[in-house]
Design a protein around this motif. Structure first.
Motif, PDB file in Angstrom:
ATOM      1  N   ILE A  31       0.833  -1.198   0.000  1.00 16.92           N
ATOM      2  CA  ILE A  31       0.000   0.000   0.000  1.00 16.92           C
ATOM      3  C   ILE A  31       0.872   1.255   0.000  1.00 16.92           C
ATOM      4  O   ILE A  31       0.595   2.223  -0.718  1.00 16.92           O
ATOM      5  CB  ILE A  31      -0.954  -0.003   1.206  1.00 16.92           C
ATOM      6  N   CYS A  32       1.933   1.244   0.801  1.00 19.18           N
ATOM      7  CA  CYS A  32       2.850   2.392   0.825  1.00 19.18           C
ATOM      8  C   CYS A  32       3.527   2.593  -0.521  1.00 19.18           C
ATOM      9  O   CYS A  32       3.759   3.737  -0.955  1.00 19.18           O
ATOM     10  CB  CYS A  32       3.897   2.208   1.921  1.00 19.18           C
ATOM     11  N   PHE A  33       3.847   1.500  -1.197  1.00 17.08           N
ATOM     12  CA  PHE A  33       4.459   1.598  -2.521  1.00 17.08           C
ATOM     13  C   PHE A  33       3.521   2.296  -3.505  1.00 17.08           C
ATOM     14  O   PHE A  33       3.910   3.253  -4.197  1.00 17.08           O
ATOM     15  CB  PHE A  33       4.829   0.215  -3.048  1.00 17.08           C
ATOM     16  N   PHE A  34       2.274   1.847  -3.573  1.00 22.48           N
ATOM     17  CA  PHE A  34       1.334   2.448  -4.514  1.00 22.48           C
ATOM     18  C   PHE A  34       0.974   3.877  -4.112  1.00 22.48           C
ATOM     19  O   PHE A  34       0.815   4.752  -4.970  1.00 22.48           O
ATOM     20  CB  PHE A  34       0.073   1.591  -4.627  1.00 22.48           C
ATOM     21  N   ALA A  35       0.858   4.127  -2.802  1.00 28.12           N
ATOM     22  CA  ALA A  35       0.566   5.486  -2.344  1.00 28.12           C
ATOM     23  C   ALA A  35       1.673   6.439  -2.761  1.00 28.12           C
ATOM     24  O   ALA A  35       1.409   7.559  -3.232  1.00 28.12           O
ATOM     25  CB  ALA A  35       0.390   5.497  -0.826  1.00 28.12           C
ATOM     26  N   TRP A  36       2.918   6.032  -2.588  1.00 26.45           N
ATOM     27  CA  TRP A  36       4.050   6.872  -2.959  1.00 26.45           C
ATOM     28  C   TRP A  36       4.160   7.018  -4.468  1.00 26.45           C
ATOM     29  O   TRP A  36       4.441   8.101  -4.992  1.00 26.45           O
ATOM     30  CB  TRP A  36       5.330   6.298  -2.373  1.00 26.45           C
ATOM     31  N   ARG A  92      -0.768   5.653  10.159  1.00 25.64           N
ATOM     32  CA  ARG A  92      -1.810   5.200   9.239  1.00 25.64           C
ATOM     33  C   ARG A  92      -2.675   6.369   8.768  1.00 25.64           C
ATOM     34  O   ARG A  92      -2.894   6.550   7.563  1.00 25.64           O
ATOM     35  CB  ARG A  92      -2.677   4.140   9.914  1.00 25.64           C
ATOM     36  N   LYS A  93      -3.170   7.162   9.710  1.00 27.81           N
ATOM     37  CA  LYS A  93      -4.005   8.306   9.340  1.00 27.81           C
ATOM     38  C   LYS A  93      -3.201   9.334   8.553  1.00 27.81           C
ATOM     39  O   LYS A  93      -3.733   9.977   7.641  1.00 27.81           O
ATOM     40  CB  LYS A  93      -4.603   8.935  10.591  1.00 27.81           C
ATOM     41  N   GLY A  94      -1.926   9.488   8.898  1.00 23.10           N
ATOM     42  CA  GLY A  94      -1.085  10.422   8.158  1.00 23.10           C
ATOM     43  C   GLY A  94      -0.955  10.049   6.699  1.00 23.10           C
ATOM     44  O   GLY A  94      -0.990  10.909   5.809  1.00 23.10           O
ATOM     45  N   ILE A  95      -0.818   8.752   6.417  1.00 16.67           N
ATOM     46  CA  ILE A  95      -0.713   8.275   5.032  1.00 16.67           C
ATOM     47  C   ILE A  95      -1.991   8.590   4.264  1.00 16.67           C
ATOM     48  O   ILE A  95      -1.950   9.073   3.116  1.00 16.67           O
ATOM     49  CB  ILE A  95      -0.420   6.757   5.013  1.00 16.67           C
ATOM     50  N   LEU A  96      -3.128   8.325   4.869  1.00 17.97           N
ATOM     51  CA  LEU A  96      -4.410   8.545   4.193  1.00 17.97           C
ATOM     52  C   LEU A  96      -4.663  10.030   3.942  1.00 17.97           C
ATOM     53  O   LEU A  96      -5.190  10.411   2.889  1.00 17.97           O
ATOM     54  CB  LEU A  96      -5.549   7.940   5.013  1.00 17.97           C
ATOM     55  N   VAL A  97      -4.284  10.884   4.885  1.00 18.75           N
ATOM     56  CA  VAL A  97      -4.419  12.325   4.696  1.00 18.75           C
ATOM     57  C   VAL A  97      -3.553  12.791   3.524  1.00 18.75           C
ATOM     58  O   VAL A  97      -3.980  13.601   2.687  1.00 18.75           O
ATOM     59  CB  VAL A  97      -4.031  13.085   5.983  1.00 18.75           C
ATOM     60  N   ALA A  98      -2.336  12.267   3.442  1.00 18.44           N
ATOM     61  CA  ALA A  98      -1.428  12.653   2.367  1.00 18.44           C
ATOM     62  C   ALA A  98      -1.969  12.230   1.005  1.00 18.44           C
ATOM     63  O   ALA A  98      -1.906  12.990   0.031  1.00 18.44           O
ATOM     64  CB  ALA A  98      -0.046  12.038   2.602  1.00 18.44           C
ATOM     65  N   ALA A 139       5.036  14.771   1.039  1.00 19.38           N
ATOM     66  CA  ALA A 139       5.282  14.337   2.417  1.00 19.38           C
ATOM     67  C   ALA A 139       5.064  12.849   2.614  1.00 19.38           C
ATOM     68  O   ALA A 139       5.457  12.288   3.637  1.00 19.38           O
ATOM     69  CB  ALA A 139       4.377  15.120   3.376  1.00 19.38           C
ATOM     70  N   GLU A 140       4.426  12.222   1.633  1.00 19.24           N
ATOM     71  CA  GLU A 140       4.151  10.782   1.731  1.00 19.24           C
ATOM     72  C   GLU A 140       5.413   9.977   2.016  1.00 19.24           C
ATOM     73  O   GLU A 140       5.397   9.022   2.806  1.00 19.24           O
ATOM     74  CB  GLU A 140       3.530  10.305   0.417  1.00 19.24           C
ATOM     75  N   GLN A 141       6.538  10.351   1.413  1.00 13.21           N
ATOM     76  CA  GLN A 141       7.749   9.554   1.581  1.00 13.21           C
ATOM     77  C   GLN A 141       8.286   9.622   3.007  1.00 13.21           C
ATOM     78  O   GLN A 141       8.811   8.630   3.523  1.00 13.21           O
ATOM     79  CB  GLN A 141       8.822   9.979   0.590  1.00 13.21           C
ATOM     80  N   ALA A 142       8.143  10.770   3.664  1.00 13.24           N
ATOM     81  CA  ALA A 142       8.599  10.885   5.053  1.00 13.24           C
ATOM     82  C   ALA A 142       7.720  10.054   5.984  1.00 13.24           C
ATOM     83  O   ALA A 142       8.216   9.393   6.904  1.00 13.24           O
ATOM     84  CB  ALA A 142       8.600  12.347   5.490  1.00 13.24           C
ATOM     85  N   ILE A 143       6.415  10.086   5.756  1.00  8.49           N
ATOM     86  CA  ILE A 143       5.499   9.297   6.577  1.00  8.49           C
ATOM     87  C   ILE A 143       5.746   7.815   6.350  1.00  8.49           C
ATOM     88  O   ILE A 143       5.775   7.014   7.297  1.00  8.49           O
ATOM     89  CB  ILE A 143       4.046   9.665   6.257  1.00  8.49           C
ATOM     90  N   ASN A 144       5.907   7.422   5.092  1.00 10.45           N
ATOM     91  CA  ASN A 144       6.213   6.020   4.774  1.00 10.45           C
ATOM     92  C   ASN A 144       7.484   5.558   5.469  1.00 10.45           C
ATOM     93  O   ASN A 144       7.558   4.435   5.989  1.00 10.45           O
ATOM     94  CB  ASN A 144       6.378   5.843   3.258  1.00 10.45           C
ATOM     95  N   ALA A 145       8.516   6.417   5.458  1.00 10.69           N
ATOM     96  CA  ALA A 145       9.794   6.044   6.057  1.00 10.69           C
ATOM     97  C   ALA A 145       9.642   5.798   7.550  1.00 10.69           C
ATOM     98  O   ALA A 145      10.173   4.821   8.093  1.00 10.69           O
ATOM     99  CB  ALA A 145      10.841   7.135   5.797  1.00 10.69           C
ATOM    100  N   ALA A 146       8.920   6.690   8.231  1.00 14.23           N
ATOM    101  CA  ALA A 146       8.697   6.527   9.670  1.00 14.23           C
ATOM    102  C   ALA A 146       7.876   5.275   9.952  1.00 14.23           C
ATOM    103  O   ALA A 146       8.194   4.477  10.849  1.00 14.23           O
ATOM    104  CB  ALA A 146       8.002   7.763  10.238  1.00 14.23           C
ATOM    105  N   TYR A 147       6.834   5.082   9.176  1.00 13.64           N
ATOM    106  CA  TYR A 147       5.913   3.960   9.380  1.00 13.64           C
ATOM    107  C   TYR A 147       6.587   2.613   9.121  1.00 13.64           C
ATOM    108  O   TYR A 147       6.555   1.702   9.966  1.00 13.64           O
ATOM    109  CB  TYR A 147       4.710   4.153   8.461  1.00 13.64           C
ATOM    110  N   VAL A 172       9.800  -0.123  -2.018  1.00 14.72           N
ATOM    111  CA  VAL A 172       8.726   0.829  -1.747  1.00 14.72           C
ATOM    112  C   VAL A 172       9.102   2.208  -2.261  1.00 14.72           C
ATOM    113  O   VAL A 172       8.327   2.878  -2.952  1.00 14.72           O
ATOM    114  CB  VAL A 172       8.426   0.885  -0.235  1.00 14.72           C
ATOM    115  N   GLN A 173      10.294   2.656  -1.944  1.00 13.36           N
ATOM    116  CA  GLN A 173      10.747   3.986  -2.333  1.00 13.36           C
ATOM    117  C   GLN A 173      10.944   4.110  -3.837  1.00 13.36           C
ATOM    118  O   GLN A 173      10.937   5.220  -4.373  1.00 13.36           O
ATOM    119  CB  GLN A 173      12.043   4.336  -1.598  1.00 13.36           C
ATOM    120  N   SER A 174      11.078   2.976  -4.534  1.00 16.21           N
ATOM    121  CA  SER A 174      11.230   3.015  -5.997  1.00 16.21           C
ATOM    122  C   SER A 174       9.966   3.532  -6.662  1.00 16.21           C
ATOM    123  O   SER A 174       9.930   3.687  -7.891  1.00 16.21           O
ATOM    124  CB  SER A 174      11.578   1.629  -6.541  1.00 16.21           C
TER     125      SER A 174
END
Length: 461
Positions: A31-36, A92-98, A139-147, A172-174
């Protein structure tokens, strides 16, 4: 990242919310991969279409880079603001907001031409505000990294398995080069049909899938544990808070706001060093990646046709995808800090050679530009994970977002410098040499001052 579509049939509502399985981590990674990927799609799309948007609205080259500078300033503010919020509401909520914010920005960008037609001044303000909202996508990448740093700490706690974390996170970061290729490809396919407006409308569609899939995301154990301890302490139950902290292995020292704590103790050095390196590097990212089509198509640049420039972007970003995997793998072996520094030094050399290449030597320009992006973009798979493991859970999202936002500050500085250089009558080649190659080289040297972290260690606090 080995989950199949059947993993998404039923939300994990029957298991305890305090349990995180390997399946949960795998689903989160996908999910983080597709979101990013789709956040990057929108973010890069604006840079790719800037020459066409500028031509449609009658802007000069200098004015278009000036507008991009204002947009970047708004992006930095939004990208930074989401960090402390994510440390409060959860990853989780941070990712969805982004994701939702990036989708809204895409749709509204498609209406800029209409607003600009009513009033040029109003349209310009509207564009800056809308593209600032797109900072949520960045900002998605920073949230993904923390998560994912926290999720991986539980799945790969064994030292032997911990060595794989960088490579897995690089997948994921790719999403950056994948999203960049999708953006360039969509421009190639959609622009002749519906212009730049259609490209932005289509960019918003994938967010529907990401928001739907987000119900399978589970909050990270580290965040939940820290929040439980903090809630007990705030409610005055200090003995219970200490007991829980001992069980979880969490320090119970005095904490203020995450924003204050990133400038204290062991967090200070990574904040200053990694943040400064990130800032300098993004001066170069703006020159060679975000404004890549402008450099390649300008008469004072490499003087390549717009269609051929898009082809170069597709090929070079496909190459940088391999760069993500390579630098993620290398960071697991020689350390992420060393990987980042060496790669950015090589990047500056590649782009310098590209600027010296004859304008008519198309194959050589493609090869050198691709190599430059390989060593420029690829190390971010190591950098974002390195940033996440440099901070404790209390400030991880804030620290990551602060450093991530510093990149946009670098882009602002780069935009001002490039705009001033072009306005003074210098060429694109000269501007990108001064404000592209040199800052990238400096960022590679500076990052060696960051605290080294053994890639075999796992941070659980």
């Amino acid at each position: 990242m080995t989950a199949s579509p059947k993993d998404l049939k039923e939300p994990p509502t029957t298991r305890s919310t305090h349990d995180v399985s390997g399946r949960d981590v795998t689903i989160a990674s996908w999910i983080c991969f597709f979101a990013w990927t789709f956040a990057v799609y929108d973010f890069v799309l604006f840079g790719n279409l800037l020459p066409q948007l500028a031509a449609s609205l009658g802007w000069t080259e200098a004015h278009s880079t000036e507008v991009n500078t204002w947009v970047t300033a708004g992006t930095a503010l939004v990208a930074f603001a989401i960090g402390p919020i994510t440390d409060k509401i959860g990853r989780r909520k941070g990712i969805l907001v982004a994701v939702a914010g990036a989708a809204v920005a895409s749709l509204l960008t498609a209406t800029v031409g209409w607003v600009y037609g009513i009033s040029a001044g109003l349209g310009l303000v509207f564009l800056v505000l809308v593209r600032s909202i797109a900072g949520l996508g960045y900002a998605e990448q920073a949230i993904n990294a923390a998560y994912l740093n926290e999720m991986f700490a539980h799945r790969y706690s064994d030292p032997a398995k911990a060595k794989r974390r960088g490579l897995i996170y690089s997948l994921v970061q790719s999403g950056w080069p994948v999203g960049s290729v999708l953006a360039a490809s969509s421009v190639y396919l959609l622009f002749p049909i519906g212009g730049w407006e259609l490209c932005f409308v289509v960019a918003a569609i994938p967010a529907v899938f990401i928001l739907w899939a987000g119900r399978w995301l589970k909050e990270s154990p580290q965040f939940r544990r820290r929040k439980e301890v903090d809630d007990l302490r705030r409610s005055g139950r200090l003995d219970q808070a200490r007991e829980r902290a001992d069980v979880y292995g969490i320090g119970l020292g005095e904490q203020t706001s995450p924003m204050a704590d990133v400038f204290r103790g062991t967090s200070l050095r990574p904040t200053l060093v990694i943040g400064s390196s990130f800032l300098l590097n993004w001066v170069g990212v703006l020159a060679f990646s975000i404004l890549g089509t402008s450099l390649l198509t300008a008469e004072s640049g490499k003087n390549i046709s717009f269609d051929n420039a898009l082809t170069i972007l597709i090929v070079s970003n496909a190459t940088s995808f391999l760069g993500y995997l390579f630098h993620g793998w290398l960071g697991d072996r020689i350390g992420r800090r060393n990987t980042i520094g060496l790669a950015w030094i090589l990047c500056s050399i590649c782009f310098f050679a590209m600027l010296q290449a004859p304008d008519g030597n198309y194959p050589l320009i493609v090869a050198l530009y691709s190599a430059g992006l390989f060593f420029l973009i690829g190390p971010f798979s190591a950098l974002l994970f390195f940033t996440g493991e440099s901070f404790p859970v209390h400030t991880r999202a804030t620290g990551s977002s602060l450093i991530n936002a510093s990149g946009q500050v670098g882009a602002i500085i780069g935009g001002v410098l490039i705009t001033a250089t072009l306005a003074a009558g210098h060429s694109w080649e000269t501007a990108t040499l001064w404000w592209g190659c040199l800052p990238i080289l400096a960022s590679g040297l500076l990052v060696f001052a960051a605290p080294p972290i053994d890639p075999r260690t796992v941070r659980t606090d």
